[in-house]
Design an enzyme around this catalytic site. Structure first.
Site, PDB file in Angstrom:
ATOM      1  N   GLU A 239     -23.631 -14.501 -17.544  1.00  0.00           N
ATOM      2  CA  GLU A 239     -25.036 -14.825 -17.769  1.00  0.00           C
ATOM      3  C   GLU A 239     -25.184 -16.144 -18.522  1.00  0.00           C
ATOM      4  O   GLU A 239     -26.024 -16.984 -18.162  1.00  0.00           O
ATOM      5  CB  GLU A 239     -25.709 -13.698 -18.569  1.00  0.00           C
ATOM      6  CG  GLU A 239     -25.694 -12.352 -17.875  1.00  0.00           C
ATOM      7  CD  GLU A 239     -24.505 -11.490 -18.283  1.00  0.00           C
ATOM      8  OE1 GLU A 239     -24.687 -10.267 -18.412  1.00  0.00           O
ATOM      9  OE2 GLU A 239     -23.397 -12.047 -18.474  1.00  0.00           O
TER      10      GLU A 239
ATOM     11  N   CYS B 275     -24.735  -7.487 -21.824  1.00  0.00           N
ATOM     12  CA  CYS B 275     -24.311  -6.884 -23.091  1.00  0.00           C
ATOM     13  C   CYS B 275     -25.341  -7.149 -24.183  1.00  0.00           C
ATOM     14  O   CYS B 275     -25.988  -8.194 -24.209  1.00  0.00           O
ATOM     15  CB  CYS B 275     -22.938  -7.412 -23.502  1.00  0.00           C
ATOM     16  SG  CYS B 275     -22.898  -9.166 -23.918  1.00  0.00           S
TER      17      CYS B 275
ATOM     18  N   CYS C 212     -25.465 -11.295 -24.595  1.00  0.00           N
ATOM     19  CA  CYS C 212     -26.092 -11.992 -23.462  1.00  0.00           C
ATOM     20  C   CYS C 212     -27.590 -11.732 -23.424  1.00  0.00           C
ATOM     21  O   CYS C 212     -28.359 -12.573 -22.941  1.00  0.00           O
ATOM     22  CB  CYS C 212     -25.461 -11.538 -22.153  1.00  0.00           C
ATOM     23  SG  CYS C 212     -23.759 -12.119 -21.923  1.00  0.00           S
TER      24      CYS C 212
ATOM     25  N   TRP D  32      12.014  -6.865   6.204  1.00  0.00           N
ATOM     26  CA  TRP D  32      10.702  -6.499   5.684  1.00  0.00           C
ATOM     27  C   TRP D  32      10.108  -5.466   6.614  1.00  0.00           C
ATOM     28  O   TRP D  32      10.169  -5.629   7.848  1.00  0.00           O
ATOM     29  CB  TRP D  32       9.783  -7.717   5.581  1.00  0.00           C
ATOM     30  CG  TRP D  32      10.247  -8.741   4.574  1.00  0.00           C
ATOM     31  CD1 TRP D  32      10.856  -9.911   4.818  1.00  0.00           C
ATOM     32  CD2 TRP D  32      10.112  -8.662   3.137  1.00  0.00           C
ATOM     33  NE1 TRP D  32      11.123 -10.582   3.656  1.00  0.00           N
ATOM     34  CE2 TRP D  32      10.671  -9.819   2.599  1.00  0.00           C
ATOM     35  CE3 TRP D  32       9.582  -7.716   2.275  1.00  0.00           C
ATOM     36  CZ2 TRP D  32      10.694 -10.051   1.226  1.00  0.00           C
ATOM     37  CZ3 TRP D  32       9.610  -7.948   0.930  1.00  0.00           C
ATOM     38  CH2 TRP D  32      10.165  -9.109   0.418  1.00  0.00           C
TER      39      TRP D  32
ATOM     40  N   THR E  48      14.717   1.088  -7.906  1.00  0.00           N
ATOM     41  CA  THR E  48      14.157   0.009  -7.080  1.00  0.00           C
ATOM     42  C   THR E  48      14.691  -1.340  -7.542  1.00  0.00           C
ATOM     43  O   THR E  48      14.990  -2.217  -6.730  1.00  0.00           O
ATOM     44  CB  THR E  48      12.620   0.037  -7.152  1.00  0.00           C
ATOM     45  OG1 THR E  48      12.142   1.249  -6.574  1.00  0.00           O
ATOM     46  CG2 THR E  48      12.013  -1.138  -6.397  1.00  0.00           C
TER      47      THR E  48
ATOM     48  N   LEU F 245       8.707  -9.112  -8.736  1.00  0.00           N
ATOM     49  CA  LEU F 245       7.440  -8.501  -9.135  1.00  0.00           C
ATOM     50  C   LEU F 245       6.483  -9.513  -9.754  1.00  0.00           C
ATOM     51  O   LEU F 245       5.777  -9.227 -10.728  1.00  0.00           O
ATOM     52  CB  LEU F 245       7.675  -7.325 -10.091  1.00  0.00           C
ATOM     53  CG  LEU F 245       8.518  -6.162  -9.550  1.00  0.00           C
ATOM     54  CD1 LEU F 245       8.576  -5.027 -10.563  1.00  0.00           C
ATOM     55  CD2 LEU F 245       8.006  -5.665  -8.214  1.00  0.00           C
TER      56      LEU F 245
ATOM     57  N   GLU G 231       4.582   0.476  -7.364  1.00  0.00           N
ATOM     58  CA  GLU G 231       5.146  -0.004  -6.102  1.00  0.00           C
ATOM     59  C   GLU G 231       6.383   0.771  -5.655  1.00  0.00           C
ATOM     60  O   GLU G 231       6.915   0.502  -4.592  1.00  0.00           O
ATOM     61  CB  GLU G 231       5.466  -1.504  -6.210  1.00  0.00           C
ATOM     62  CG  GLU G 231       4.237  -2.383  -6.302  1.00  0.00           C
ATOM     63  CD  GLU G 231       4.498  -3.793  -5.774  1.00  0.00           C
ATOM     64  OE1 GLU G 231       5.462  -3.989  -5.008  1.00  0.00           O
ATOM     65  OE2 GLU G 231       3.726  -4.699  -6.131  1.00  0.00           O
TER      66      GLU G 231
ATOM     67  N   GLY H 259      10.004   3.543  -6.761  1.00  0.00           N
ATOM     68  CA  GLY H 259      10.341   4.052  -5.440  1.00  0.00           C
ATOM     69  C   GLY H 259       9.817   5.468  -5.208  1.00  0.00           C
ATOM     70  O   GLY H 259       8.863   5.917  -5.831  1.00  0.00           O
TER      71      GLY H 259
ATOM     72  N   SER I 262       6.429  11.674  -8.320  1.00  0.00           N
ATOM     73  CA  SER I 262       6.171  12.209  -9.655  1.00  0.00           C
ATOM     74  C   SER I 262       4.764  11.849 -10.132  1.00  0.00           C
ATOM     75  O   SER I 262       4.066  12.679 -10.725  1.00  0.00           O
ATOM     76  CB  SER I 262       7.224  11.673 -10.636  1.00  0.00           C
ATOM     77  OG  SER I 262       6.946  12.066 -11.953  1.00  0.00           O
TER      78      SER I 262
END
Length: 376
Positions: free
Chosen positions: A52, A75, A84, A170, A196, A204, A299, A301, A307
Site C-alpha cells: 500500500e 495492517c 498502512c 531424469w 536421498t 537443492l 522432495e 525420499g 512417514s
C-alpha cells in the site's frame, strides 16, 4: 469500476514478491482514480515498505479521492514499518477494496474497522479464493506457527520415483523441472532424507536462469548423522543454510566429533526427538515454525514422504507423472512404510488441479487430513 479487474492486477503485482517476503505475505496494491490506474506497488521484501505504501508513493498527489485495491486487509499495527491504514487515510483515499481479511487472529478485522471508522468505504471479498491460495502458506503459519507442507514428487506412470539401482535422472522433462525450481524459489525450506543425499547427491538450490531467485533453506533428516562429509549439499556456496536434523539421545564420541566438523563446514546441526526410531514430526514442525519457516517442500525420499503423510503433517501434494513405465516391481515407490488395511482408510485429496508441462502431467491437490489413518 471493474473491481475484479483491478484486484487481479493487484494479485499479479503481489506475485512479484514470491520468494522474498517470508515470513510476511505477498501483497500487491493498485490505486485507481477516475477509471485510470495512477499508482502500483507490491511488498518487495520482509522489513521493506508494504504494498500500500509503495502504491501510494507511486501515485503521488493523485491519491486524493482515489480507490485502493489490495489483496490483503491493510495492517493497523506497527512493526518494522508504520501502519498502512494511517498512510491510506493521510493520502486522502476514499475507498479501499481488499480481497480478504488478515488471517492473523490477533489483528483480523482491525484494519477494516479503523478505515470504516475514518469514513472510508471498504469492500471485502473480491477474488478472495485467489487471494487465499496465493498466501496459503502465510495463512497456515499465522494461525498455527507451523509451516505449510507440500510434498513434491516426480514418478513414472506405474508410480516409481527411481529404478532399482536408484537412478532417477531424469524422470520428467525440462519444463517440469523448471517449474520445480519456481516451487523451490517460493519455499522457505526444502526437505529430503539422508538416503536421498547419498543416492542423488543433490544441490537443492534454485536455478531460474536469468531470473532473480532465492535459495531455500535445506533440511536433511539424518537420524544417526550418517551424511557424507563430501556431499555437495555441504559444499555449495549459498545465502541460505543447510540444516541437518539428527536424533536426540545418541551422543557417542564419534557423532559428537562429526557434528563439530559439520558445523565447522557451515551446516546447522539440530537434535530432535525420535518416535519409533524415526525423527518425530510434531516437535520438528514446531521447531521449524519457531525458526520462522512458513513453507516447507518435501522432495523425498520414499520413507520420508510416506512417514510425513502418515503423520498428517502434509497440506498439499504436487505429483508429476512422466509418460514412462518401468514395468517391474523392484523400483523405488513414492512412499514406504505401513499403509492402511482397506481403501476406505486412504487419505483423500481434494480441490485437485491438473496441468501439463511438455509431455508430463502435474496433479496438484490438498490433503484432507480428516480422512485416512495417521500414526501421529
Amino acid at each position: 469500476m471493474d473491481d475484479t479487474f483491478y484486484m487481479q492486477l493487484a494479485l499479479d503485482l503481489a506475485k512479484r514478491g514470491i520468494g522474498f517476503t517470508s515470513p510476511n505475505p505477498v501483497v500487491g496494491a493498485v490505486v485507481v482514480k477516475n477509471g485510470e490506474i495512477v499508482g502500483k506497488g507490491y511488498h518487495r521484501k520482509a522489513g521493506g515498505a508494504h504494498a500500500e505504501a509503495n502504491a501510494i508513493k507511486n501515485a503521488g498527489e493523485l491519491t486524493e479521492g482515489a480507490t485502493l485495491f489490495v489483496n490483503l486487509e491493510p495492517c493497523n499495527h506497527s512493526g518494522r514499518t508504520p501502519p498502512c491504514t494511517r498512510s491510506i487515510v493521510e493520502a486522502g483515499i476514499r475507498r479501499v477494496v481488499a480481497a480478504m481479511p488478515d488471517p492473523n487472529p490477533d489483528v483480523e478485522g482491525e484494519g477494516i474497522a479503523y478505515l470504516r471508522d475514518k469514513g472510508l468505504d471498504v469492500s471485502l471479498g473480491i477474488c478472495e479464493e485467489d487471494a487465499r491460495k496465493l498466501n496459503e502458506a502465510f495463512i497456515k503459519y499465522v494461525k498455527t506457527k507451523r509451516p505449510f507442507v507440500t510434498v513434491k514428487c516426480a514418478m513414472t506412470l506405474d508410480g516409481r520415483i527411481a529404478t532399482k539401482s536408484g537412478d532417477s535422472k531424469w524422470i520428467t522433462g525440462e519444463e517440469a523441472r523448471s517449474f520445480v525450481h519456481e516451487m523451490r524459489h517460493a519455499s522457505d525450506a526444502i526437505m529430503v532424507g539422508v538416503n536421498t543425499v547419498k543416492k542423488d547427491n543433490p544441490r537443492l538450490t534454485t536455478r531460474l536462469g536469468d531470473q532473480k531467485d532465492a535459495d531455500p533453506k535445506r533440511v536433511i533428516l539424518d537420524t544417526h548423522l550418517t551424511i557424507p562429509e563430501d556431499a555437495t549439499i555441504l559444499q555449495i556456496e549459498s545465502d541460505s543454510v543447510t540444516m541437518v536434523i539428527t536424533g536426540t539421545g545418541d551422543s557417542d564420541a564419534a557423532k559428537v566429533e562429526k557434528q563439530s566438523r559439520l558445523e565447522q563446514m557451515g551446516a546447522l546441526v539440530l537434535q530432535s526427538p525420535l518416535q519409533n526410531g524415526l525423527l518425530a514430526w510434531d516437535p520438528l514442525m514446531a521447531r521449524l515454525g519457531g525458526m520462522g519457516i512458513t513453507s516447507l517442500m518435501i522432495e523425498g525420499g520414499s520413507r520420508v514422504i510416506g512417514s510425513a503423510l502418515q503423520a498428517g503433517i502434509v497440506d498439499k501434494i504436487v505429483f508429476f507423472y512422466a509418460p514412462k513405465i518401468l514395468g517391474g516391481d523392484d523400483g523405488y515407490p513414492v512412499t514406504k512404510g505401513p499403509g492402511p488395511d482397506s481403501i476406505d482408510q486412504s487419505l483423500r485429496i481434494k480441490d485437485m488441479r491438473v496441468r501439463k508441462f511438455g509431455q508430463d502431467i502435474m496433479i496438484e491437490g490438498y490433503v484432507d487430513n480428516t480422512t485416512g489413518v495417521h500414526n501421529v
